[in-house]
Design an enzyme around this catalytic site. Structure first.
Site, PDB file in Angstrom:
ATOM      1  N   ASP A  63      13.714  29.397  10.955  1.00 19.35           N
ATOM      2  CA  ASP A  63      12.866  28.275  11.358  1.00 19.35           C
ATOM      3  C   ASP A  63      12.956  28.090  12.872  1.00 19.35           C
ATOM      4  O   ASP A  63      14.049  27.896  13.412  1.00 19.35           O
ATOM      5  CB  ASP A  63      13.373  27.006  10.638  1.00 19.35           C
ATOM      6  CG  ASP A  63      12.395  25.845  10.699  1.00 19.35           C
ATOM      7  OD1 ASP A  63      11.469  25.903  11.532  1.00 19.35           O
ATOM      8  OD2 ASP A  63      12.576  24.893   9.920  1.00 19.35           O
ATOM      9  N   ASP A 103      15.846  15.289   2.740  1.00 20.22           N
ATOM     10  CA  ASP A 103      15.053  14.054   2.879  1.00 20.22           C
ATOM     11  C   ASP A 103      13.836  14.039   1.951  1.00 20.22           C
ATOM     12  O   ASP A 103      13.132  13.025   1.870  1.00 20.22           O
ATOM     13  CB  ASP A 103      14.642  13.781   4.334  1.00 20.22           C
ATOM     14  CG  ASP A 103      14.092  14.980   5.069  1.00 20.22           C
ATOM     15  OD1 ASP A 103      14.886  15.857   5.452  1.00 20.22           O
ATOM     16  OD2 ASP A 103      12.872  15.045   5.263  1.00 20.22           O
ATOM     17  N   GLU A 133      12.305  25.898  -0.803  1.00 24.63           N
ATOM     18  CA  GLU A 133      13.495  25.554  -0.022  1.00 24.63           C
ATOM     19  C   GLU A 133      14.412  24.666  -0.856  1.00 24.63           C
ATOM     20  O   GLU A 133      13.943  23.768  -1.554  1.00 24.63           O
ATOM     21  CB  GLU A 133      13.069  24.815   1.251  1.00 24.63           C
ATOM     22  CG  GLU A 133      14.234  24.397   2.127  1.00 24.63           C
ATOM     23  CD  GLU A 133      13.781  23.690   3.404  1.00 24.63           C
ATOM     24  OE1 GLU A 133      12.581  23.371   3.528  1.00 24.63           O
ATOM     25  OE2 GLU A 133      14.633  23.454   4.267  1.00 24.63           O
ATOM     26  N   HIS A 155      20.422  27.436   2.931  1.00 21.64           N
ATOM     27  CA  HIS A 155      20.579  27.312   4.387  1.00 21.64           C
ATOM     28  C   HIS A 155      21.936  27.811   4.843  1.00 21.64           C
ATOM     29  O   HIS A 155      22.922  27.106   4.718  1.00 21.64           O
ATOM     30  CB  HIS A 155      20.491  25.847   4.796  1.00 21.64           C
ATOM     31  CG  HIS A 155      19.123  25.288   4.694  1.00 21.64           C
ATOM     32  ND1 HIS A 155      18.429  24.849   5.788  1.00 21.64           N
ATOM     33  CD2 HIS A 155      18.318  25.086   3.633  1.00 21.64           C
ATOM     34  CE1 HIS A 155      17.248  24.409   5.405  1.00 21.64           C
ATOM     35  NE2 HIS A 155      17.152  24.532   4.101  1.00 21.64           N
ATOM     36  N   GLU A 201       5.104  21.953   7.117  1.00 23.40           N
ATOM     37  CA  GLU A 201       5.939  20.868   6.579  1.00 23.40           C
ATOM     38  C   GLU A 201       5.534  19.516   7.140  1.00 23.40           C
ATOM     39  O   GLU A 201       5.813  18.491   6.520  1.00 23.40           O
ATOM     40  CB  GLU A 201       7.436  21.144   6.773  1.00 23.40           C
ATOM     41  CG  GLU A 201       7.901  21.150   8.202  1.00 23.40           C
ATOM     42  CD  GLU A 201       9.393  21.459   8.340  1.00 23.40           C
ATOM     43  OE1 GLU A 201       9.867  22.438   7.751  1.00 23.40           O
ATOM     44  OE2 GLU A 201      10.079  20.706   9.047  1.00 23.40           O
ATOM     45  N   HIS A 230       8.526  22.737   1.368  1.00 27.58           N
ATOM     46  CA  HIS A 230       9.590  22.083   2.141  1.00 27.58           C
ATOM     47  C   HIS A 230      10.553  21.368   1.185  1.00 27.58           C
ATOM     48  O   HIS A 230      10.113  20.564   0.366  1.00 27.58           O
ATOM     49  CB  HIS A 230       8.916  21.056   3.061  1.00 27.58           C
ATOM     50  CG  HIS A 230       9.769  20.533   4.158  1.00 27.58           C
ATOM     51  ND1 HIS A 230       9.576  19.288   4.705  1.00 27.58           N
ATOM     52  CD2 HIS A 230      10.814  21.077   4.816  1.00 27.58           C
ATOM     53  CE1 HIS A 230      10.467  19.085   5.663  1.00 27.58           C
ATOM     54  NE2 HIS A 230      11.223  20.156   5.764  1.00 27.58           N
ATOM     55  N   TRP A 250       9.584  19.867  19.002  1.00 32.68           N
ATOM     56  CA  TRP A 250      10.377  20.390  17.880  1.00 32.68           C
ATOM     57  C   TRP A 250       9.731  19.999  16.586  1.00 32.68           C
ATOM     58  O   TRP A 250       8.847  19.162  16.581  1.00 32.68           O
ATOM     59  CB  TRP A 250      11.822  19.957  17.962  1.00 32.68           C
ATOM     60  CG  TRP A 250      12.145  18.718  17.251  1.00 32.68           C
ATOM     61  CD1 TRP A 250      11.814  17.449  17.616  1.00 32.68           C
ATOM     62  CD2 TRP A 250      12.848  18.622  16.024  1.00 32.68           C
ATOM     63  NE1 TRP A 250      12.300  16.570  16.718  1.00 32.68           N
ATOM     64  CE2 TRP A 250      12.954  17.266  15.722  1.00 32.68           C
ATOM     65  CE3 TRP A 250      13.439  19.573  15.176  1.00 32.68           C
ATOM     66  CZ2 TRP A 250      13.583  16.815  14.573  1.00 32.68           C
ATOM     67  CZ3 TRP A 250      14.073  19.128  14.049  1.00 32.68           C
ATOM     68  CH2 TRP A 250      14.147  17.755  13.754  1.00 32.68           C
ATOM     69  N   HIS A 254      11.311  25.650  14.347  1.00 32.44           N
ATOM     70  CA  HIS A 254      11.171  24.197  14.551  1.00 32.44           C
ATOM     71  C   HIS A 254      10.153  23.805  15.625  1.00 32.44           C
ATOM     72  O   HIS A 254      10.418  22.908  16.437  1.00 32.44           O
ATOM     73  CB  HIS A 254      12.531  23.574  14.863  1.00 32.44           C
ATOM     74  CG  HIS A 254      13.456  23.540  13.682  1.00 32.44           C
ATOM     75  ND1 HIS A 254      13.131  22.920  12.500  1.00 32.44           N
ATOM     76  CD2 HIS A 254      14.696  24.067  13.499  1.00 32.44           C
ATOM     77  CE1 HIS A 254      14.138  23.050  11.641  1.00 32.44           C
ATOM     78  NE2 HIS A 254      15.084  23.756  12.215  1.00 32.44           N
ATOM     79  N   ASN A 310      11.282  10.793   6.764  1.00 35.23           N
ATOM     80  CA  ASN A 310      12.568  10.791   7.464  1.00 35.23           C
ATOM     81  C   ASN A 310      12.481  10.098   8.822  1.00 35.23           C
ATOM     82  O   ASN A 310      11.708  10.507   9.692  1.00 35.23           O
ATOM     83  CB  ASN A 310      12.983  12.262   7.652  1.00 35.23           C
ATOM     84  CG  ASN A 310      14.442  12.441   7.969  1.00 35.23           C
ATOM     85  OD1 ASN A 310      15.211  11.483   7.993  1.00 35.23           O
ATOM     86  ND2 ASN A 310      14.833  13.686   8.213  1.00 35.23           N
TER      87      ASN A 310
HETATM   88  O1  KDG Z   1      12.743  15.553   7.999  1.00 38.10           O
HETATM   89  C1  KDG Z   1      12.476  16.813   8.488  1.00 38.10           C
HETATM   90  C2  KDG Z   1      13.663  17.696   8.439  1.00 38.10           C
HETATM   91  O2  KDG Z   1      14.248  17.688   7.199  1.00 38.10           O
HETATM   92  C3  KDG Z   1      13.227  19.074   8.869  1.00 38.10           C
HETATM   93  O3  KDG Z   1      13.596  19.286  10.179  1.00 38.10           O
HETATM   94  C4  KDG Z   1      13.801  20.157   8.049  1.00 38.10           C
HETATM   95  O4  KDG Z   1      12.619  21.838   9.301  1.00 38.10           O
HETATM   96  C5  KDG Z   1      13.176  21.494   8.285  1.00 38.10           C
HETATM   97  C6  KDG Z   1      13.201  22.406   7.163  1.00 38.10           C
HETATM   98  O5  KDG Z   1      12.601  23.459   7.268  1.00 38.10           O
HETATM   99  O6  KDG Z   1      13.818  22.060   6.161  1.00 38.10           O
HETATM  100 MG    MG Z   2      11.301  23.568   8.855  1.00 39.97          MG
END
Ligand code: KDG
Ligand code: MG
Length: 424
Positions: free
Chosen positions: A231, A337, A360, A130, A283, A333, A424, A233, A45
């Site tokens: 999350d 993307d 996920e 989500h 991830e 993950h 992040w 992040h 991504n």
């Molecule tokens: O490309 C990375 C994002 O998709 C990411 O931030 C998503 O943290 C993420 C998640 O847990 O899906």
């Molecule tokens: Mg994540």
């Protein structure tokens, strides 16, 4: 190894396909002399074209003439042979080759891929969806809508008082992608596509004051049973992460994800000392080596690596087997993307491995599904691969051509206090 018994299994073409049906994807398609094709996802991504170059300029020329059956040898050839090991671009490129070779092998066997990975261990992969909202009423609506769609586990992200848009929270700006409520999307393409990354602001103390109250409200509204995930992040220091984990304990999270930046995994010792909230990470990890001390010291509970960024099915299977020794489970993950090719690969692994945890799942757009034509199915919160030979995903070139690549980025994160860049 260039000694082929069966010339029909020789790789005769390797194409790197780039398209943007709702967001950017990089896909590798390998073809054998017998005409069997296999797909692999190589999407990173915001840095998509770096993998395109890595594959086109340095990998695909090496694949022509190789035996498509030699999956392990090809993996070792690309990993050890590169000298420059690891890293997201290298490992996404290797992952794409590996996944495409597994797809080919399963098609040649006339079996869905999971059969080659040991066969089915479960009906399907438990997913989490989500739910998000700037404020509690929107969050509650989003949770209800996800439950109506069949999700049995839910990730919760909300706005933070005093901050503008927060990553992971669907806003009216990106609701246009998938509607409002449950189907609103937080991922920043294409609604927030721009030539430079969107800048968001952040305040960790405000977040830490707010987050526990959100989980308290959600538990009061939805009861104790619903598995809840969150999350962070990568935004916290070890001591902040420890505090958050401790304060969330009464709300019995399924997991707390990415509490600290990925580079220094040893800090999770400090977090673990202070909290029994289960931890998920990985991830942005690329190899089994990234997990070594986390597994051996039992510092995490779930592995977040996807097939796409951790070197493919061969490598991720190895990571899961290593994790199983420590009763650590998968939690792959699966944002949008990760293409349907990467998701299908995760599902074949997920139904086969003994230590599956959760998957996920954020639905791709219709445009995406028209390009990749996935055959996996979502029923009662379980996502399951189909019984088609191979991965059960295709690539429609004509559809893909309707959606040319558009440069796009994840947002960046700056402190509200003084505008400095933040983790992040
Ligand atoms: O490309 C990375 C994002 O998709 C990411 O931030 C998503 O943290 C993420 C998640 O847990 O899906
Ligand atoms: Mg994540």
């Amino acid at each position: 190894m260039t000694d082929f018994d069966d010339m029909g299994t020789r790789i005769v073409s390797a194409e790197v396909l780039v398209s943007s049906p709702g967001r950017n994807f990089v896909t590798l398609r390998l073809r054998t002399a017998d005409g069997v094709t296999g797909l692999g996802d190589a999407t990173v991504n915001g840095r998509e074209l770096a993998v395109v170059s890595y594959l086109q300029d340095h990998v695909t020329p090496l694949l022509i003439g190789r035996d498509a059956h030699a999956i392990e040898d090809t993996w070792q050839y690309l990993y050890r042979g590169a000298y420059w090991r690891r890293g997201p671009i290298t490992m996404a490129a290797i992952a794409a080759v590996d996944t495409a070779l597994w797809d080919i092998k399963a098609k040649m066997a006339g079996m869905p891929l999971y059969q080659l990975l040991g066969g089915r261990s479960r009906r399907g992969c438990l997913t989490y969806g989500h739910a998000s909202g700037a404020e509690l009423p929107e969050l509650f609506d989003s949770i209800r809508a996800h439950l109506d769609q069949g999700y049995r586990a839910i990730r919760i992200q909300t706005g933070v008082p005093g901050l503008g848009s927060v990553y992971g929270v669907a806003s009216s700006a990106n609701a246009v992608v998938g509607g409002s409520g449950a189907s609103a999307r937080y991922d920043h393409e294409p609604a927030r596509r721009a030539a430079v990354p969107v800048e968001e602001e952040w305040d960790t103390r405000a977040y830490l004051r707010h987050a526990p109250s959100v989980f308290e409200a959600v538990r009061n509204e939805f009861g104790p049973e619903l598995p809840l995930l969150h999350d962070a992040h990568h935004r916290l220091t070890p001591i902040q992460a420890a505090k958050l984990g401790k304060e969330l304990e009464p709300y019995d999270l399924f997991w707390l994800e990415d509490v600290t930046p990925a580079e220094n995994t040893a800090v999770l010792r400090r977090v673990r000392e202070h909290t029994t909230t289960p931890l998920a990470i990985g991830e942005v990890f690329n190899t089994i080596w990234d997990y070594r001390e986390l597994f051996e010291e039992q510092l995490i509970d779930y592995v977040r690596s996807p097939v796409t960024h951790a070197g493919g099915i061969t490598a991720l299977r190895r990571i899961f087997d290593y994790a199983a020794v420590y009763q650590i489970k998968s939690g792959v993950h699966g944002p949008t993307d990760i293409s349907p090719v990467g998701l299908a690969a995760a599902l074949h692994l997920g139904v086969a491995i003994p230590n599956f945890g959760i998957q996920e799942y954020m639905k791709h757009t219709e445009d995406t599904d028209q390009v990749f034509r996935p055959t996996y199915s979502f029923t009662d919160g379980l996502l399951a691969p189909s019984d088609e030979p191979g991965l059960g995903v295709d690539h429609d070139d004509a559809e893909a051509d309707r959606h040319p690549y558009t440069r796009a980025y994840l947002p960046v994160n700056r402190l509200k206090l003084d505008g400095s860049m933040h983790d992040w």
